[in-house]
Every structure is written in structure tokens, then in C-alpha cells.
Write an enzyme that holds these catalytic residues in place. Structure first.
Site, mmCIF file in Angstrom:
data_model
loop_
_atom_site.group_PDB
_atom_site.id
_atom_site.type_symbol
_atom_site.label_atom_id
_atom_site.label_comp_id
_atom_site.label_asym_id
_atom_site.label_seq_id
_atom_site.Cartn_x
_atom_site.Cartn_y
_atom_site.Cartn_z
ATOM 1 C CG ASP A 186 -6.560 3.557 -3.802
ATOM 2 O OD1 ASP A 186 -6.279 3.053 -2.691
ATOM 3 O OD2 ASP A 186 -5.763 3.562 -4.754
ATOM 4 C CD1 TRP A 187 -6.597 2.297 3.183
ATOM 5 C CD2 TRP A 187 -7.692 1.536 1.415
ATOM 6 N NE1 TRP A 187 -7.165 1.084 3.522
ATOM 7 C CE2 TRP A 187 -7.843 0.599 2.463
ATOM 8 C CE3 TRP A 187 -8.333 1.272 0.191
ATOM 9 C CZ2 TRP A 187 -8.575 -0.575 2.321
ATOM 10 C CZ3 TRP A 187 -9.068 0.095 0.069
ATOM 11 C CH2 TRP A 187 -9.182 -0.801 1.110
#
Ligand code: BGC
Length: 726
Positions: free
Chosen positions: A264-265
């Protein structure tokens, strides 16, 4: 405006079901593509390989130009292909060609209880991703709805692993039918937004295997998902982006996942641990990109012998494998955006998702011939839901509001007038101080609404939440309806005896008072470009509502397991999932707690009578299938869709068992007066529990009860079977 026919929708659904073709498990066997990939890897330098393993911009990682390997481009996300942002900044790129179809949100798709709708959703997303040259779609998102307050509940599907898995598989197949990679997310146990970047979730092995992982497993093994996003949180002590157990042991080894794991970012925390424990691509929000864990530090770690070249090669192999299925595949389609067919799919999904909660006076469907005046009240009647809050939205090509939908259907027969009713004074980006007072009723707007409601035949009162109030990055603080809506409901209900409540939201709210005082309640969602048309068609009876709740609406927050056991949001950044496998209705049923509205609940404009449940045999052996037939009759005056839900219960068990568990369901159209046998099958293996001692699934011999119903608490027919050990 485009008006879609219910029948068209039915034919489309049937055709779609036929198209839900056989699953392609990810067999680890060598293929021509594997050999090609080996050849390509041989030609690459270590630096080129490592450049493929981390973001080089917000939504891409590098390719290798000289070898014809393109960048791996990706984009959000569940609601449609998001607006184009700048390469290195979240600001809009101000394109004029990036308007897309706004698709119904996750809980809306789940409320259709129709895997064909999830497939249709995926096809639209895949086609539009291609038109925008995106190789990976960061969707679907299907974390289990463990706590009703989770800000992302609207993105997710359900509290039930079986329903979750059926939908996830078809969403993935739909997306990937267009040679676009689905990125299933967020793996795993990202069930709250509060502290999501720091919290350590402690879950026991049965809860993992029986509740939180089944949809991921099915999306990999039956849906053949090409990519997966690791979640922000920790699970049992380890970040999901470096969780050897979740990534290497379960996902890659046990399930045979051949694709790439994308963080995930900003969800990567270490170089060596992440590289060795299963992460393939590091993604994030800001540069300098060459300083990221999987950039120069990874090169250094390889040179220092802490990460092997073999490990790097395996990651590159996975990415290339994804590319050969997608952008580098021979028959990669060009894609299309916002076509009439896309609108049709968005409409079909929305139409099947709307849930009729109460219709005591049979005010619905609206008697359009006799109704001459309608008060449409509430901010949600004129609000759009494609954008708002944090997280991915869509620059919708168009979005029909509820008021616009109603007007297009009834303008020639009724005088429709609007009053705002409440002010939705809440922005996800503001501090609690800035949002203070958002829950206060607006007396002037209420007075205006009451004055209008007094003059009309019917009052349609649109309340609920919006995309600011339910948002990524935060959870709601309680279940209360926002913006002083209850005061508005009370006042309008007192002013007009024909008040119909329409709630638009993505997650459970406290409807106790409305349930007690109001005779007519409809539930809708952030229902996409065609949301207003679908809702209007349900209200006028062109569509017979068939949505069923995909999660429990608790009567009180403290009834909900995580709150009853005081495990939310956790202490010292640790949240033990003490309820184990008793999530959602499994908890409410087992503990005999009456919810406001139960899992699987939803009324219709007709009634269905269930009869004669029978099984093909009385006794079964492991490896066999239980075939259950129940005869369902539409006893009302209109055609309608019913979702037959089949739960299984085992009274005596060596291990803890929930009171009942969903094991099969089928949604089908039944004409008025028609009687039809509905056949549902349960593989005996699906009756298994996860045996922690032997680390395997075990089917317990003995007697099982089969419960067929129209919701988890409205069981109409009961049967029994025996299962033997061998
Ligand atoms: C979200 C993901 C999303 C990513 C990129 C993260 O904050 O958790 O779901 O795909 O941002 O926008």
C-alpha cells in the site's frame, strides 16, 4: 436520459452467469511464458531489475525500454478509474479525457448478492482501465466489515467470508477478462482506519483462515488475481508488507500465487525484511524515489548479500508474468470509456442493490397515478457521491442525483418540489474543531421542509451520509445519523403522514428511532452514475427491490463484538480480535442478541413462500456434494427477485461453532404466481473448520442442520443431513 428496462437487466444477468467461466487456478507449472520470462531476466542488469521493484511516480514503476518492457501503470480504485493526477503529485492533471463511469460502491455490489453483478462491475472497470492505459486496477477491496464504524466500509463488501469470496472472485474475473490486472486489497486484516498505519492486529489462526482470508484465497485460486496489495497494518507482530507468514507461506506457497505483491502507498518499512518476506513492489506517495527501501538500499542489500539475486529475479519474474497476462499479452484490447453498456451495468448493479427495509403501509411502490405532489427533502437528494473525502473517487462523466432521477420519471404526473432539510457541514480534511456542530439540526431548513411537506401528497425524505462523512483515513465515532437528521425526520414525519425515509450511505447507522416511528424505509448506497435513476425506478415500482444487507445493523454499538469485548480501536496500538470467528451475524446469532436489521435482510414488493426443502441424500461422505432443493413461490402480484440463503448449523461440535454460517445462496427472478425449485449445492468440504492443531481443514462427522431463508433470521425451511468420517 437513458432508461433501462428491468427485463434487459435480467437477460443480461443470465447471460453473464453463463460467462462466469471455469476458474483457472494458478498452477506453478512451467509454461511458454515462464520460459520467455527467464530469457528476458537473463538480459537484465541488477540495476534494471531493481528499478522495476519500486515506484518511479505516484502510480507507476519502471519498465526496461531497451527490452520492450513497459512501465507498470496502475490506478485506483473501487469506484471506477480515478481522475488522472500529476505524475509526482496528487493534484489533478486537469485532463479532459479522464471522465469515467462511476460504479456503485463495494457494499452496494455486496447488497446485490449477485456474483454476476460483481463480474459486470469488473468488466466496466477493466474496459475503462484499458482506455486509460492502466495495467493494474487497485481493486477490488474486500476487507471483512468487522466494525460498523470503519470509514472504508463503503468500499468493502461484507461481514461474511462466503458472500465476500463469491463477489471478489467475479470482480477479479471481470477486470481481468479485459487483460487488466486486478489488485486485490488490503491483505490482510485492515479492518479499521483508526491507527491503520501503526496498529498491530492480533488474530487467532481460525479467525484468519475462516473469516479474514477466504476471499483472498478464492480471488487467487478461483479468480486468478494477478496482483495483491499488502495492507498498512501489522498482523500478529509483523507489518503486512514484510509478513513472511501471510506473504511467503500462505499466499505464495500454500495458495500458489504467481503474481506480484504491491505495498500500500507508503506501507513499506524495511528493505531486507520486506524483500525476503514476500513484498515485490514498493509503492508510495512521494520521492525521492531512488531513496526508497526498494531502490538504492535494496541494491546495497543485494551487494551486501542480505538479499539474494535469486530473490530479486523472482520478483521481476512475477512482474513480467503480470505483464504477459496484461499489457504484453497478444490480445490486449484497446478499451472504451463511459459507453452506454457501461451505464447499463452501473444501472443494473444499483437497481439490484437497493434494500427495502420497511413498507408497513404499502406506500411503495408509489401510486404514480394518484400522487399529484411530492416534497423531495434532504441534501442527499441533490448530492453526488462520486467524489469526496480521502481516497479514490471518480471524475464521473455524469451522475444522476435522486432528485434528477425522480423528475425524469414523474415530472409529467406530479408537482415535485425540493427543500434541502439539513446542511451537510462536514469535511474529511477538517479537524474535529472545524467540523464542530456538524451534528446540529438547522432550524430554518427544517421549518422550510416542514412547510413544504404539509402541502404535498407524499414526502420523500433523503437522509444518510456522504463521501465526506464516510472516508478513508478515519472511522466514524458512533452510529448516529449525522447533520441533525433525526430532528428533520421527526419534524417532517409529524407534518406529513406519507413520509418515506430514504437513507443513502455505505455502512450501518443507528436507525432505531426511525424503525420504530416510520412506516416506510428504503436503503440506498453511493450508487454510481445511474444511482438516481435506479432509486427512482425502485420508488415507482419499475424495479422491484431485491437488495439484501451484506452486514448486520446493530441495535446498539455495544452489541457489536469488537465493542462488546472492548477491543476497538485497541490499546497501545494493539487490537486483539478477541471475538475470534464470531464476526458479524456469527456473533449476534451465537450470543442471541437481536440486531436492528440482520445480515441478509431485505424486503420486496412481493412475497416468497418457501416449501419442501429436500436433499439428494440423507448421508454424505467427505469429497461429496450436498444438493439442496427448496421450492419457492412468488405469492404476490408482481414479479421479483429473491435471494435464497442457505445456512448450516452444527449443534454438537468439538470446537466452537457459530450458531449458523452462510454456505450457499442463489438470486433468481420468480414471476408473480410462479413456483420454482431452487437448487443449491454445498461441497461437504465447505463444512470444514480450520483445525489449528493439524494446520488443516477438518470436516467433523455428525449431524448438520440446513437452514434456508430469506435472511439470516427469517429461516423458512429446515433440513438435516449426516456426514460420515470416511
Ligand atoms: C489506499 C489504497 C489506494 C492507495 C493509492 C492508499 O492510501 O489504502 O487503497 O489504492 O492509497 O491511492
Amino acid at each position: 436520459m437513458i432508461h433501462f428496462q428491468f427485463k434487459t437487466c435480467m437477460v443480461a444477468c443470465a447471460a453473464m452467469l453463463l460467462l462466469l467461466n471455469a476458474s483457472r487456478a494458478q498452477s506453478p507449472s512451467k509454461s511458454a511464458i515462464d520460459n520467455k520470462i527467464s530469457q528476458v531476466i537473463k538480459k537484465m542488469t541488477l540495476v534494471e531489475k531493481i528499478e522495476m521493484l519500486h515506484g518511479n511516480a505516484l502510480f507507476s514503476s519502471a519498465g526496461v525500454k531497451r527490452l520492450g518492457i513497459p512501465e507498470l501503470t496502475c490506478d485506483d480504485g473501487p469506484l471506477g478509474v480515478r481522475e488522472e493526477v500529476l505524475r509526482f503529485d496528487w493534484k489533478s492533471a486537469n485532463w479532459t479525457t479522464d471522465s469515467a463511469t462511476f460504479l456503485p460502491n463495494g457494499s452496494a455490489i455486496a447488497a446485490t448478492w449477485n456474483p454476476a453483478m460483481a463480474h459486470a462491475y469488473g468488466v466496466v472497470l477493466g474496459e475503462e482501465a484499458n482506455a486509460r492505459k492502466k495495467i493494474v486496477m487497485l481493486a477490488p477491496a474486500f476487507n471483512i466489515c468487522r466494525v460498523p464504524l470503519n470509514g472504508r466500509t463503503y468500499e468493502y463488501y461484507s461481514e461474511d467470508p462466503f458472500l465476500n469470496a463469491q463477489l471478489a472472485v467475479q470482480a477479479v474475473k471481470g477486470i481481468q477478462s479485459q487483460h487488466v490486472a486486478a489488485c486485490i486489497k488490503h491483505y490482510a486484516l485492515n479492518n479499521q482506519e483508526v491507527n491503520r498505519n501503526t496498529v498491530n492486529v492480533i488474530a487467532d489462526e481460525r479467525a484468519l483462515r475462516e473469516i479474514y482470508l477466504p476471499a483472498f484465497k478464492a480471488a487467487v485460486q478461483k479468480g486468478n488475481a494477478y496482483t495483491l496489495m499488502s495492507a498498512y497494518n501489522k498482523v500478529n507482530g509483523y507489518w503486512c508488507s514484510e509478513n513472511d507468514y501471510l506473504l511467503n507461506k500462505i499466499l505464495k506457497k500454500e495458495w500458489g500465487f504467481k503474481g506480484a505483491v504491491i505495498s500500500d502507498w507508503g506501507g513499506t518499512h524495511n528493505t531486507v525484511a520486506a524483500a525476503n518476506n514476500g513484498l515485490d513492489i514498493e509503492m508510495g506517495s512521494s520521492g525521492p524515489y531512488d531513496q526508497w527501501y526498494f531502490a538504492k538500499p535494496l541494491l546495497a542489500a543485494v551487494k551486501a548479500g542480505k538479499v539474494s539475486v535469486k530473490t530479486i529475479d523472482e520478483k521481476v519474474r512475477r512482474i513480467l508474468w503480470v505483464m504477459y497476462q496484461t499489457s504484453m499479452s497478444a490480445n490486449h484490447p484497446a478499451g472504451k470509456i463511459s459507453t452506454p453498456a457501461h451505464s447499463q451495468s452501473a444501472y443494473n448493479i444499483a437497481a439490484q442493490s437497493i434494500v427495502l427495509l420497511k413498507n408497513d403501509k404499502l406506500l411503495l411502490p408509489l401510486k404514480t397515478k394518484s400522487i399529484k405532489s411530492i416534497a423531495v427533502i434532504g441534501d442527499n437528494a441533490t448530492r453526488t457521491f462520486a467524489l469526496g473525502g480521502f481516497g479514490a473517487g471518480v471524475k464521473a462523466k455524469y451522475e444522476i442525483t435522486a432528485l434528477a432521477g425522480l423528475k425524469s420519471r414523474m415530472v409529467s404526473t406530479a408537482d415535485i418540489r425540493f427543500a434541502q432539510g439539513y446542511r451537510a457541514n462536514y469535511l474529511a480534511s477538517q479537524t474535529p474543531e472545524q467540523n464542530a456542530g456538524y451534528d446540529k439540526p438547522d432550524k430554518a431548513l427544517i421549518d422550510e421542509a416542514v412547510a413544504l411537506a404539509k402541502t404535498t401528497d407524499v414526502a420523500l425524505l433523503f437522509i444518510g451520509s456522504n463521501r465526506e462523512f464516510e472516508s478513508e483515513g478515519g472511522d466514524r465515532k458512533d452510529l448516529t445519523l449525522p447533520f441533525g437528521e433525526q430532528a428533520l425526520v421527526d419534524a417532517v414525519t409529524a407534518a406529513n403522514a406519507n413520509t418515506i425515509i430514504i437513507v443513502t450511505a455505505g455502512a450501518p447507522y443507528d436507525l432505531n428511532k426511525i424503525k420504530k416511528n416510520n412506516h416506510t424505509i428504503v436503503w440506498s448506497w453511493f450508487n454510481g452514475s445511474e444511482g438516481g435513476n435506479a432509486l427512482a425506478d425502485v420508488l415507482i415500482g419499475k424495479i422491484n427491490p431485491s437488495g439484501k444487507l451484506p452486514f448486520t445493523f446493530p441495535a446498539s454499538l455495544k452489541d457489536s463484538p469488537a465493542f462488546a469485548l472492548d477491543t476497538y480501536p485497541g490499546e497501545n496500538l494493539t487490537t486483539p480480535y478477541k471475538e475470534g470467528i464470531l464476526v458479524g451475524y456469527r456473533w449476534f446469532d451465537t450470543k442471541k442478541i437481536e440486531p436492528a436489521y440482520c445480515f441478509g435482510y431485505g424486503l420486496s414488493y412481493t412475497n416468497f413462500d418457501y416449501k419442501a426443502l429436500k436433499t439428494d441424500k440423507k448421508a454424505y461422505r467427505p469429497g461429496q456434494q450436498v444438493s439442496v432443493t427448496v421450492t419457492v413461490k412468488n405469492t404476490g402480484a408482481v414479479d421479483g427477485m429473491e435471494t435464497v440463503q442457505l445456512y448450516v448449523s452444527k449443534a454438537k461440535s468439538a470446537v466452537q461453532k457459530p450458531e449458523k454460517e452462510l454456505k450457499a445462496f442463489k438470486k433468481l427472478m420468480i414471476k408473480s404466481g410462479q413456483t420454482t425449485p431452487v437448487i443449491l449445492t454445498i461441497p461437504v468440504q465447505d463444512l470444514a473448520y480450520y483445525d489449528v492443531k493439524s494446520s488443516s481443514w477438518k470436516v467433523e462427522p455428525g449431524n448438520y442442520k440446513l437452514l434456508a431463508g430469506t435472511s439470516s433470521r427469517d429461516i423458512k425451511q429446515v433440513g438435516a443431513i449426516a456426514v460420515s468420517a470416511k
